[in-house]
Write an enzyme that holds these catalytic residues in place. Structure first.
Site, mmCIF file in Angstrom:
data_model
loop_
_atom_site.group_PDB
_atom_site.id
_atom_site.type_symbol
_atom_site.label_atom_id
_atom_site.label_comp_id
_atom_site.label_asym_id
_atom_site.label_seq_id
_atom_site.Cartn_x
_atom_site.Cartn_y
_atom_site.Cartn_z
ATOM 1 N N SER A 48 0.857 -1.189 0.000
ATOM 2 C CA SER A 48 0.000 0.000 0.000
ATOM 3 C C SER A 48 0.896 1.242 0.000
ATOM 4 O O SER A 48 0.440 2.344 -0.332
ATOM 5 C CB SER A 48 -0.935 0.004 1.216
ATOM 6 N N ASP A 86 5.720 -6.826 2.484
ATOM 7 C CA ASP A 86 5.080 -7.409 1.303
ATOM 8 C C ASP A 86 6.091 -7.709 0.214
ATOM 9 O O ASP A 86 6.944 -6.863 -0.115
ATOM 10 C CB ASP A 86 4.066 -6.411 0.723
ATOM 11 N N GLU A 116 0.455 -12.388 -1.856
ATOM 12 C CA GLU A 116 -0.968 -12.567 -2.142
ATOM 13 C C GLU A 116 -1.224 -13.875 -2.884
ATOM 14 O O GLU A 116 -0.520 -14.196 -3.851
ATOM 15 C CB GLU A 116 -1.469 -11.399 -3.003
ATOM 16 N N GLU A 183 -8.593 -9.874 3.295
ATOM 17 C CA GLU A 183 -8.976 -8.514 2.875
ATOM 18 C C GLU A 183 -10.323 -8.543 2.141
ATOM 19 O O GLU A 183 -10.491 -9.282 1.154
ATOM 20 C CB GLU A 183 -7.882 -7.911 1.968
HETATM 21 O O1 KIV Z 1 -0.253 -3.454 1.534
HETATM 22 C C1 KIV Z 1 -0.922 -3.405 2.579
HETATM 23 O O2 KIV Z 1 -0.966 -2.409 3.288
HETATM 24 C C2 KIV Z 1 -1.662 -4.598 2.951
HETATM 25 C C3 KIV Z 1 -2.697 -4.431 4.001
HETATM 26 C C4 KIV Z 1 -3.899 -3.814 3.409
HETATM 27 C C5 KIV Z 1 -3.026 -5.713 4.648
HETATM 28 O O3 KIV Z 1 -1.483 -5.628 2.384
#
Ligand code: KIV
Length: 304
Positions: A48, A86, A116, A183
């Site tokens: 994000s 991530d 993911e 999510e």
């Molecule tokens: O990228 C992010 O902030 C996320 C959250 C929404 C869980 O994956």
């Protein structure tokens, strides 16, 4: 304050201990430090990042280099919290690239990685876990698939989706994921998944019955008024408070050239709109005396 370092195992065992997991995203040193001081046990350097810090239209533009840069900044805060990061779009398309890039995030300071998907990335997850890297799954609405899915849609309404979510969750747990982010999964399906898997589910827009909740911190703090908030109730109006502080300082500089001595600190009353508490929708016009050093705690902005 408790000082024992939080590990993936701590997070996993919070489920059996009946302890709710509170997680937030962090992208830089000060935010990581403040969230850690607030006792948040899990910090996610989420992709994000692309939308809320770097100004991209969606998460698919975030690169490994950008993730590493922000993971390093968060890790420099040396938080007690577990730092997860991530794997960005395209960085785990094959087992080899997943392993290389998961290691890169760990070298940058992450203590766990998230990616993911479920059964579609099982070989990658198996390899990451086998390399000793704690892994968090992410099911439901997958922001890295936003282009192919044509938007951000709630998952679990259709029977096929429902069954796929259960199968994906089982598969991720089977290869060693220690937690799963859900999510935008319908609340009943998220509740069912939470009851079914041994590892914690951490929901975002998936109802109250997950083992924990995660939010994008700038959404929680109301920092991005231009970003639509579907599932988040902002607890603060940070954007307004920042504008107010900046305008107040600007007015001071323009009128007097800048801060003066302590005695000169009190300035003329100015009319400001104040909203109390922060979630009241209307602005109430009131007059208050404002000292330059005092920023009112409630959301407020100067009139005009
Ligand atoms: O990228 C992010 O902030 C996320 C959250 C929404 C869980 O994956």
């Amino acid at each position: 304050m408790e000082s024992t370092k939080i590990t993936a195992e701590t997070i996993r065992s919070m489920k059996s201990g009946g302890e709710k997991i509170v997680a937030l995203t962090a992208y830089d040193f000060p935010m990581a430090r403040l969230l850690d001081e607030a006792g948040i046990p899990l910090l996610l350097v989420g992709d994000s990042l692309g939308m809320v810090v770097l100004g991209y239209s969606d998460a698919t533009h975030v690169t490994m280099e950008e993730m590493e840069h922000h993971v390093r900044a968060v890790a420099r805060a040396k938080p007690r919290a577990l730092v997860a990061a991530d794997l960005p779009f395209g960085s785990y398309a094959t087992v080899e690239s997943a392993l290389i890039n998961a290691r890169r995030l760990i070298m940058a300071g992450a203590e766990a990685v998230k990616a993911e998907g479920g059964r579609a990335i099982l070989d990658q997850v198996r390899a990451i876990v086998a390399a000793g890297i704690p892994f968090i799954g992410h099911l439901g609405m997958l922001p890295q698939h936003v282009i192919e899915e044509g938007g951000y849609h709630i998952k679990g309404k259709k029977e096929l989706e429902h069954r796929a979510l259960l199968a994906d969750a089982d598969a991720l747990v089977g290869v060693g994921a220690f937690a799963i982010v859900l999510e935008l999964v319908t609340a009943p399906v998220a509740r069912q998944m939470t009851g079914r898997v041994q590892v914690p589910t951490i929901g975002i827009g998936s109802g109250p019955d997950c083992d924990g909740q995660i939010l994008v911190t700038p959404d929680l703090l109301g920092m991005l008024p231009w970003r639509p908030l579907q599932h988040v109730k902002a607890m603060l109006n940070a954007a307004e408070q920042m504008r107010f502080a900046v305008e107040l300082w600007k007015q001071g500089v323009e009128a007097r050239g800048g801060p003066r001595t302590q005695d000169e600190e009190e300035v003329k009353p100015i009319r400001v709109h104040v909203r109390v508490p922060v979630r009241t929708p209307e602005w109430l016009p009131v007059s208050i005396r404002v000292r330059r050093k005092v920023i009112p705690k409630t959301g407020c902005r100067p009139v005009g």
